[in-house]
Design a protein around this motif. Structure first.
Motif, mmCIF file in Angstrom:
data_model
loop_
_atom_site.group_PDB
_atom_site.id
_atom_site.type_symbol
_atom_site.label_atom_id
_atom_site.label_comp_id
_atom_site.label_asym_id
_atom_site.label_seq_id
_atom_site.Cartn_x
_atom_site.Cartn_y
_atom_site.Cartn_z
ATOM 1 N N TYR A 37 17.568 31.572 2.995
ATOM 2 C CA TYR A 37 18.568 32.519 3.504
ATOM 3 C C TYR A 37 17.868 33.780 3.991
ATOM 4 O O TYR A 37 17.012 34.345 3.308
ATOM 5 N N SER A 38 18.242 34.231 5.194
ATOM 6 C CA SER A 38 17.695 35.463 5.758
ATOM 7 C C SER A 38 18.714 36.585 5.624
ATOM 8 O O SER A 38 19.896 36.412 5.962
ATOM 9 N N ARG A 39 18.254 37.707 5.144
ATOM 10 C CA ARG A 39 19.128 38.863 4.940
ATOM 11 C C ARG A 39 19.764 39.283 6.262
ATOM 12 O O ARG A 39 19.097 39.376 7.290
ATOM 13 N N ARG A 40 21.069 39.538 6.206
ATOM 14 C CA ARG A 40 21.824 39.892 7.417
ATOM 15 C C ARG A 40 22.121 41.387 7.435
ATOM 16 O O ARG A 40 22.131 42.060 6.402
ATOM 17 N N LEU A 67 23.204 40.390 12.738
ATOM 18 C CA LEU A 67 21.862 39.843 12.960
ATOM 19 C C LEU A 67 21.202 39.541 11.622
ATOM 20 O O LEU A 67 21.685 39.960 10.565
ATOM 21 N N ARG A 68 20.097 38.825 11.680
ATOM 22 C CA ARG A 68 19.336 38.524 10.456
ATOM 23 C C ARG A 68 17.952 39.155 10.560
ATOM 24 O O ARG A 68 17.384 39.277 11.653
ATOM 25 N N HIS A 69 17.423 39.528 9.428
ATOM 26 C CA HIS A 69 16.059 40.035 9.371
ATOM 27 C C HIS A 69 15.110 38.833 9.376
ATOM 28 O O HIS A 69 15.065 38.055 8.415
ATOM 29 N N PHE A 70 14.369 38.665 10.448
ATOM 30 C CA PHE A 70 13.468 37.508 10.566
ATOM 31 C C PHE A 70 12.405 37.837 11.600
ATOM 32 O O PHE A 70 12.722 38.271 12.711
ATOM 33 N N LEU A 684 10.731 41.013 4.388
ATOM 34 C CA LEU A 684 11.592 41.403 5.508
ATOM 35 C C LEU A 684 12.947 40.710 5.444
ATOM 36 O O LEU A 684 13.990 41.342 5.590
ATOM 37 N N SER A 685 12.942 39.406 5.189
ATOM 38 C CA SER A 685 14.180 38.627 5.270
ATOM 39 C C SER A 685 14.796 38.308 3.918
ATOM 40 O O SER A 685 15.945 37.883 3.846
ATOM 41 N N GLY A 686 14.039 38.512 2.845
ATOM 42 C CA GLY A 686 14.578 38.222 1.525
ATOM 43 C C GLY A 686 15.553 39.297 1.069
ATOM 44 O O GLY A 686 15.508 40.454 1.502
ATOM 45 N N VAL A 687 16.459 38.916 0.173
ATOM 46 C CA VAL A 687 17.480 39.834 -0.333
ATOM 47 C C VAL A 687 16.923 40.614 -1.522
ATOM 48 O O VAL A 687 16.448 40.017 -2.494
ATOM 49 N N ASN A 688 17.002 41.956 -1.418
ATOM 50 C CA ASN A 688 16.614 42.843 -2.515
ATOM 51 C C ASN A 688 17.892 43.447 -3.087
ATOM 52 O O ASN A 688 18.588 44.216 -2.415
ATOM 53 N N LEU A 689 18.211 43.101 -4.325
ATOM 54 C CA LEU A 689 19.485 43.530 -4.904
ATOM 55 C C LEU A 689 19.600 45.049 -4.988
ATOM 56 O O LEU A 689 20.685 45.615 -4.762
ATOM 57 N N ASP A 690 18.514 45.728 -5.308
ATOM 58 C CA ASP A 690 18.569 47.190 -5.384
ATOM 59 C C ASP A 690 18.930 47.790 -4.028
ATOM 60 O O ASP A 690 19.755 48.713 -3.919
ATOM 61 N N GLU A 691 18.301 47.237 -2.991
ATOM 62 C CA GLU A 691 18.579 47.742 -1.646
ATOM 63 C C GLU A 691 20.013 47.435 -1.239
ATOM 64 O O GLU A 691 20.694 48.274 -0.626
ATOM 65 N N GLU A 692 20.473 46.220 -1.587
ATOM 66 C CA GLU A 692 21.834 45.842 -1.201
ATOM 67 C C GLU A 692 22.871 46.683 -1.948
ATOM 68 O O GLU A 692 23.908 47.051 -1.373
ATOM 69 N N MET A 693 22.612 46.996 -3.208
ATOM 70 C CA MET A 693 23.551 47.843 -3.954
ATOM 71 C C MET A 693 23.596 49.248 -3.349
ATOM 72 O O MET A 693 24.667 49.878 -3.274
ATOM 73 N N SER A 694 22.442 49.721 -2.913
ATOM 74 C CA SER A 694 22.407 51.033 -2.258
ATOM 75 C C SER A 694 23.213 51.000 -0.967
ATOM 76 O O SER A 694 23.974 51.939 -0.671
ATOM 77 N N ASN A 695 23.034 49.904 -0.206
ATOM 78 C CA ASN A 695 23.796 49.766 1.042
ATOM 79 C C ASN A 695 25.287 49.678 0.763
ATOM 80 O O ASN A 695 26.122 50.215 1.510
ATOM 81 N N LEU A 696 25.601 48.948 -0.314
ATOM 82 C CA LEU A 696 27.017 48.784 -0.641
ATOM 83 C C LEU A 696 27.671 50.135 -0.909
ATOM 84 O O LEU A 696 28.791 50.411 -0.439
#
Length: 725
Positions: A37-40, A67-70, A684-696
């Motif tokens: 899975y590529s992070r979107r 888009l996806r990070h790839f 680049l494309s992997g999901v980082n939970l800390d980053e995603e929570m910050s984005n959320l």
């Protein structure tokens, strides 16, 4: 009112944009453990501007596309390293089984120990030449030696057969993966709208499949623009997929392909035929023009001559002295055998009919006496892309060079193939060295019959000629051999050497045997002439004949015979009065006559008076001395080694260990590079939970702010509506 409405519209767009970003973030979080899975992310862009007072007024934000990070560049590098990592992983895993095979066999008693026991038994026979128990022990230990040689060859053969099964699975997987990717490409064209609707999930699926494909073989991925124009080729340039069209691979059996020079007339009706199997491809290159059929009749001056390469024309087969081998082109009646593969020339529709025209200088043929991988451009056009390694260790870059397919083929052909070549060379030298001594000796009883264990294809051509088909033809030399004949009382009738004067083409005629001049029929006739000159009736008392391509000498009326010194190698070359039969690790056996009668084990020899002295151990002593004698042992890839038989085998065991270590190192090296590139891609494309929570949190605040803007606009509107004239 229009200004307030514009604010409402800006707030609405902000809500939608934040909502889309929150949804994509949620998708990222939920797929944190999804492989491939590529992070979107949502690409936001400013809406159109309106020219207004006091200046341009913005109309908010637009959620343009997801888009996806790839990183395609990183992925391309990863595929290159991953395919080599898979190649060496496969090779290392396969070579470990060979290393274990030879290591374990040596621990419990393998070829090296049984070889020492074999020569030790001959040494014991020197002191007890007439002891039947010692002779039985020699036969028993010889059978043990041959058994471990046979087992080593058989187990390596089974490893090759197992590799074939894995190769077939890989080829099937490649075709399956290509069909899946083609299907995804079709779906992408249906659902994607460039710049608006990106099928990111399908692209992830396709990239996962591309990684899987790279694990099977080396590939190039070619994309243009938005990646809807998607092509996959091998590194050598063979197109495997172009958008929705696929090109299949097939794992198929032996075949011949030709490449004729301009003006060659051989292709009008001529065809190369072959029979037999080998682990290497044969590149056949004609170095002189001439006939290729019955006109040849064993005369090398009229035949087209060709040379043979096992590595695509980089090097050419040589004899024990390093001289390039050249072979005559003949029809089926005058075929030649190269490394166990029979080669001849006939017409397109008939293998038994000579072609009308012979090959020209530069005419080339590729003989693949094994199964290989073929790339099909269409149903009738194919190309051999089987991995191939040159003699210098480099890959043939016009073939497959990576992935598990390369690993399995390298293991099956270049590694196991060369190990078996060396094992065959060991067996061949053991056979020849022992037989050339044993054939000049005498056992505990004289002979009444002797039949050669080696055959010729054509008994009319000189024995040294390639079309004779005699396996040990290159070992024969000019000279003569001594023969002893006895009557039914045991008294010697006479002793003579063969006289080839009547069968010599030399001027003046030569009485000695000449392998370049004399055929098996000449040898037969020379024996019968000798019998007659001794006063022996032919065939009643003694006769030489040719039976199924082998020389047979048989006596009658109680007569017996024996053999003495042989400077020609003829007896060993024909397999007469020998200890071993066979030509390779698979076929080496004890001569059936010796195996059934231990008194025929030759420990002594006939003296000048034609007698066997009691206790004579000359032959047994000479054979025992082979244990420490350095011999010239030739292999087509390794050249000629000057070593004892034990040293040569130990070198084989060491080479297996060295190859295994080298494969392990290359795997570790390529694996480290592949993991590093994969880590870069994942960063680049992997999901980082800390980053995603910050984005959320960020997008949640954006959504709240947009909602607040609507509330503010509503209050403004209410204020305006509350104004009274």
């Amino acid at each position: 009112m229009s200004g307030i409405n514009n604010i409402m519209d800006i707030a609405r767009k902000g809500l939608f944009a934040s909502q889309a970003a929150i949804e994509v973030t949620g998708q990222n979080i939920s797929n944190v453990n999804t492989v491939g899975y590529s992070r979107r992310y949502v690409r936001l862009e400013e809406s159109l501007q309106l020219d207004y007072r006091p200046g341009q007024i913005g109309m908010g934000v637009e959620a343009a596309e997801v888009l996806r990070h790839f990183d395609r560049f990183i992925e391309t590098n990863y595929l290159d390293k991953s395919t080599m990592q898979q190649r060496y992983d496969t090779l290392f895993g396969s070579l470990k089984s060979v290393d274990s095979l030879l290591y374990e066999s040596e621990k419990v008693g393998g070829i090296s120990s049984y070889l020492s026991q074999f020569f030790g038994d001959w040494q014991k026979l020197t002191s007890e030449t007439d002891n039947y128990a010692v002779r039985e022990t020699l036969l028993s230990d010889t059978n043990n030696l041959l058994s471990v040689i046979h087992q080593a060859d058989a187990q390596m053969t089974r490893m090759q057969e197992q590799a074939n099964q894995f190769i077939q699975q890989d080829v099937d997987d490649v075709n399956r993966i290509l069909e899946k990717i083609a299907g995804i490409n079709g779906q992408l064209k249906q659902v994607e709208i460039p710049g608006q609707n990106n099928a990111n999930a399908l692209r992830d699926d396709r990239d996962r499949l591309v990684r899987e494909l790279a694990g099977k073989l080396d590939i190039n991925v070619i994309t243009r623009g938005n990646e809807q124009d998607f092509t996959i080729t091998t590194k050598a340039g063979h197109t495997l997929l172009q958008n929705e069209q696929t090109f299949s691979l097939k794992f198929e059996g032996p075949r011949v392909t030709s490449s004729l020079v301009a003006g060659s007339t051989f292709g009008a009706d001529g065809k190369l035929y072959f029979d037999g199997m080998d682990d290497f491809e044969y590149t056949i290159d004609f170095v002189s023009a001439g006939t290729a059929g019955s006109e040849y009749s064993g005369d090398p001056t009229t035949a087209a001559m060709f040379r043979v390469s096992l590595d695509g024309g980089k090097t050419w087969l040589k004899d024990d002295n390093g001289v390039e081998l050249q072979f005559p082109a003949g029809d089926e009646a005058h075929l030649v055998e190269v490394r166990g593969v029979k080669i001849w020339f006939g017409q397109q529709g008939s293998s038994t009919t000579p072609p009308s025209n012979g090959p020209e200088v530069g005419d080339d043929f590729i003989v693949a006496p094994k199964s290989g991988v073929y790339w099909y451009q269409d149903t009738s056009t194919s190309e051999n892309i089987t991995p191939q390694i040159y003699a210098n260790g480099e890959d043939n870059n016009r073939r497959i060079t990576g992935g598990s397919l390369a690993g399995f083929f390298n293991f099956r052909d270049n590694y196991i193939g060369q190990y078996r070549d060396k094992l065959d060379a060991l067996a061949k030298e053991l056979i020849w060295s022992v037989n050339s001594i044993h054939s000049e000796g005498a056992g505990l009883k004289k002979l009444s019959e002797a039949t050669g264990t080696y055959q010729v294809f054509d008994s009319t051509v000189p024995l040294a000629n390639d079309t004779s088909g005699l396996f040990f033809r290159d070992k024969l030399q000019s000279g003569n051999l001594q023969f002893y004949a006895y009557d039914n009382t045991g008294a010697m009738v006479g002793t003579q050497s063969l006289d080839f004067t009547a069968y010599s083409s030399k001027i003046p005629p030569d009485a000695n045997f000449d392998p370049e001049d004399n055929s098996l029929e000449d040898v037969r006739d020379a024996f019968n002439d000798m019998f007659a000159s001794m006063g022996l009736a032919v065939p009643a008392d003694m006769q030489a004949s040719i039976v199924n391509g082998s020389l047979r000498i048989a006596s009658g009326n109680g007569h017996t015979f024996g053999f003495g010194q042989d400077s020609t190698g003829l007896l060993a070359g024909l397999g007469i009065n020998t200890y071993f039969s066979g030509t390779s690790a698979r076929s080496i056996e004890i001569n059936s006559a010796v195996a059934s009668n231990t008194s025929l084990i030759n420990a002594g020899h006939y003296n000048g008076a034609g007698e066997i002295n009691e206790g004579d151990n000359l032959i047994a002593s000479d054979i025992a001395a082979l244990k420490d004698k350095k011999l010239d042992i030739h292999t087509d890839f390794g050249g000629t080694a000057h070593q004892t038989l034990s040293e040569f085998y130990n070198a084989l065991v060491s080479s297996v260990g060295g190859d295994t270590s080298s494969a392990q190192f290359n795997f570790s090296y390529q694996n480290s590079l592949a993991q590093d590139l994969d880590a870069q891609q994942q960063s680049l494309s992997g999901v980082n939970l800390d980053e995603e929570m910050s984005n959320l949190i960020k997008f949640q605040h954006s959504y709240t702010a947009a909602a607040k803007l609507i509330s503010t606009a509503d209050q403004m509107l209410q204020t305006l509506l509350g104004l009274k004239p």
